[in-house]
Design a protein around this motif. Structure first.
Motif, PDB file in Angstrom:
ATOM      1  N   TRP A  55       9.572 -46.788  13.249  1.00 40.65           N
ATOM      2  CA  TRP A  55       9.606 -47.405  14.583  1.00 40.65           C
ATOM      3  C   TRP A  55      10.835 -48.301  14.746  1.00 40.65           C
ATOM      4  O   TRP A  55      11.249 -48.993  13.823  1.00 40.65           O
ATOM      5  CB  TRP A  55       8.354 -48.260  14.820  1.00 40.65           C
ATOM      6  N   LYS A  56      11.410 -48.264  15.940  1.00 40.61           N
ATOM      7  CA  LYS A  56      12.506 -49.155  16.333  1.00 40.61           C
ATOM      8  C   LYS A  56      12.147 -49.808  17.677  1.00 40.61           C
ATOM      9  O   LYS A  56      11.421 -49.219  18.481  1.00 40.61           O
ATOM     10  CB  LYS A  56      13.819 -48.386  16.498  1.00 40.61           C
ATOM     11  N   THR A  60      16.651 -51.517  17.157  1.00 44.48           N
ATOM     12  CA  THR A  60      16.695 -52.233  15.878  1.00 44.48           C
ATOM     13  C   THR A  60      15.312 -52.202  15.229  1.00 44.48           C
ATOM     14  O   THR A  60      14.321 -51.775  15.825  1.00 44.48           O
ATOM     15  CB  THR A  60      17.136 -53.698  16.070  1.00 44.48           C
ATOM     16  N   ASP A  61      15.274 -52.692  13.975  1.00 48.41           N
ATOM     17  CA  ASP A  61      13.998 -52.726  13.259  1.00 48.41           C
ATOM     18  C   ASP A  61      13.020 -53.684  13.929  1.00 48.41           C
ATOM     19  O   ASP A  61      13.414 -54.686  14.531  1.00 48.41           O
ATOM     20  CB  ASP A  61      14.215 -53.161  11.803  1.00 48.41           C
ATOM     21  N   VAL A  62      11.745 -53.382  13.798  1.00 49.45           N
ATOM     22  CA  VAL A  62      10.695 -54.233  14.351  1.00 49.45           C
ATOM     23  C   VAL A  62      10.513 -55.443  13.441  1.00 49.45           C
ATOM     24  O   VAL A  62      10.152 -55.304  12.272  1.00 49.45           O
ATOM     25  CB  VAL A  62       9.374 -53.455  14.491  1.00 49.45           C
ATOM     26  N   TYR A  86      10.178 -49.336  22.648  1.00 43.43           N
ATOM     27  CA  TYR A  86       9.816 -48.934  21.290  1.00 43.43           C
ATOM     28  C   TYR A  86      10.005 -47.417  21.159  1.00 43.43           C
ATOM     29  O   TYR A  86       9.552 -46.648  22.012  1.00 43.43           O
ATOM     30  CB  TYR A  86       8.374 -49.321  20.978  1.00 43.43           C
ATOM     31  N   THR A  87      10.671 -47.036  20.065  1.00 43.63           N
ATOM     32  CA  THR A  87      10.961 -45.617  19.814  1.00 43.63           C
ATOM     33  C   THR A  87      10.463 -45.250  18.429  1.00 43.63           C
ATOM     34  O   THR A  87      10.653 -46.008  17.469  1.00 43.63           O
ATOM     35  CB  THR A  87      12.468 -45.345  19.899  1.00 43.63           C
ATOM     36  N   ARG A  97      10.369 -38.775  18.545  1.00 46.34           N
ATOM     37  CA  ARG A  97       9.187 -38.130  19.066  1.00 46.34           C
ATOM     38  C   ARG A  97       8.595 -38.809  20.294  1.00 46.34           C
ATOM     39  O   ARG A  97       7.911 -38.155  21.084  1.00 46.34           O
ATOM     40  CB  ARG A  97       8.106 -38.059  17.964  1.00 46.34           C
ATOM     41  N   ASP A  98       8.858 -40.079  20.490  1.00 48.10           N
ATOM     42  CA  ASP A  98       8.248 -40.750  21.649  1.00 48.10           C
ATOM     43  C   ASP A  98       8.979 -42.070  21.931  1.00 48.10           C
ATOM     44  O   ASP A  98       9.629 -42.647  21.052  1.00 48.10           O
ATOM     45  CB  ASP A  98       6.767 -41.033  21.384  1.00 48.10           C
TER      46      ASP A  98
END
Length: 362
Positions: A55-56, A60-62, A86-87, A97-98
């Motif tokens: 997840w990003k 950037t990183d969560v 959020y990706t 994917r989303d």
């Protein structure tokens, strides 16, 4: 030089294309609204719960408090800082994917509603607002009832939280009921008010208030004004006015109520003192007073000081010619001072002595 300019143009164009592509990608994302303070679960598309994903958020990183469970991302105790795009990417090839556009907010509370007629007898308007912001898009539904009939509420073109309603009939004894419902993705809340026609009549303040001094009157001010331009028929529905005024040096206002007049002469002003003046308006029979007009300032007529002729005699002009040098200080001879004034006084005695001496010799 031309190559440099061309390269810069290409860089700018590329940045614009990337930014446009990012906006396009955000518009394709689903929007997920969640309540502030709770935990939020986001699912990566249609992947099964055991799929491995990354997840990003905003690229950037969560970094917020979270945990990952297969294809799901769980954020803890979210607030407004958790808003973002959020990706999720499927491992191991990193295929996107989303995308989820997360928006944190609250459900609305009961709105505050107010209705007023400043265009009597044409109609009235109602306005509303939320005392507590929701942080997410919130819409309002307005319903107006009169004598078991629904009235059309036309939204204001300038004020988004205002609508206009035409009076169904003038001097009606039936009350009006206005219900405003605030609603968003997290909930809804309503407020209903009931009122009679004559209770909401309140004109706008008078306009173009002018206060001018009256020549040769040190205690008078002439005040004029116009009735509010929003009042549609001042001939059939006349207004009365309330004038207040005070010198700037005092705190207490003086008041004058006037019937169907747009001018007044203040006769008890303090000479030479600056005054502040305001006017309010009200229907002759129903409703309440308007707010005060814009304050104007004025000072009564001030007499010009009179020229008083001088009674003292004119002083003689001083002689500015340089004086002669004083006589030199020569020593005295035979005890007689040498000089103009002393010689003149002693010369008769000298001649008399000589005369006696001459007589003796003869």
């Amino acid at each position: 030089m031309a190559n440099t300019v061309t390269s810069m143009c290409c860089v700018v164009l590329a940045a614009v294309v990337v930014a446009y592509a990012q906006r396009r990608s955000q518009t394709g994302a689903s929007i997920q609204y969640e309540r502030m303070g709770g935990d939020v679960t986001m699912q990566c598309g249609s992947l099964d719960s055991e799929a491995s994903v990354t997840w990003k958020v905003n690229g950037t990183d969560v970094k917020a408090r979270h945990r990952e469970e297969g294809s799901r991302l769980i954020l803890m105790e979210v607030d407004l800082s958790n808003n973002g795009l959020y990706t999720c990417f499927q491992n191991p090839n990193g295929e996107r994917r989303d995308q989820i556009n997360l928006r944190i907010g609250t459900s609305p509370r009961e709105p505050t509603v107010m209705c007023r007629s400043n265009t009597y007898p044409k109609g009235f308007y109602c306005s509303w607002h939320l005392q507590h912001p929701t942080s997410i898009p919130t819409d309002f539904d307005v319903n107006v009832q009169h004598n078991q009939k629904s009235l059309e509420a036309t939204r204001d073109a300038v004020h988004k939280n205002r609508c206009h309603v035409k009076f169904l009939e003038v001097f009606s004894s039936y009350p009006y009921r206005v219900n405003v419902t605030a609603l968003n993705a997290l909930g809804s809340a309503s407020t209903a008010i009931t009122f009679e026609e004559f209770n909401i009549v309140k004109p706008d303040p008078p306009e173009k208030v002018v206060a001018t001094p009256i020549p040769n009157n040190v205690r008078r001010l002439e005040v004029t004004w116009n009735s509010p331009s929003t009042w549609p028929d001042v001939e059939s529905f006349p207004l009365k006015y309330f004038l207040r005024y005070k010198p700037l040096i005092r705190d207490q206002w003086q008041h004058v109520e006037l019937s169907d007049s747009t001018a007044h002469t203040i006769t008890d002003a303090y000479a030479g003192k600056e005054y502040i003046i305001q006017v309010a308006a009200k229907d002759m029979e129903i409703g309440t007073w308007s707010d005060w007009s814009v304050a104007v300032h004025a000072t009564p007529w001030i007499d010009e000081p009179k020229q008083i002729p001088s009674t003292t005699e004119q002083e003689p002009l001083l002689d500015t010619t340089p004086s002669a040098a004083p006589p030199s200080a020569e020593p005295h001879r035979a005890g007689v001072p040498v000089g103009g004034a002393s010689l003149t006084l002693l010369s008769p005695l000298l001649w008399y002595s000589c005369y006696l001496l001459l007589g003796a010799l003869i």
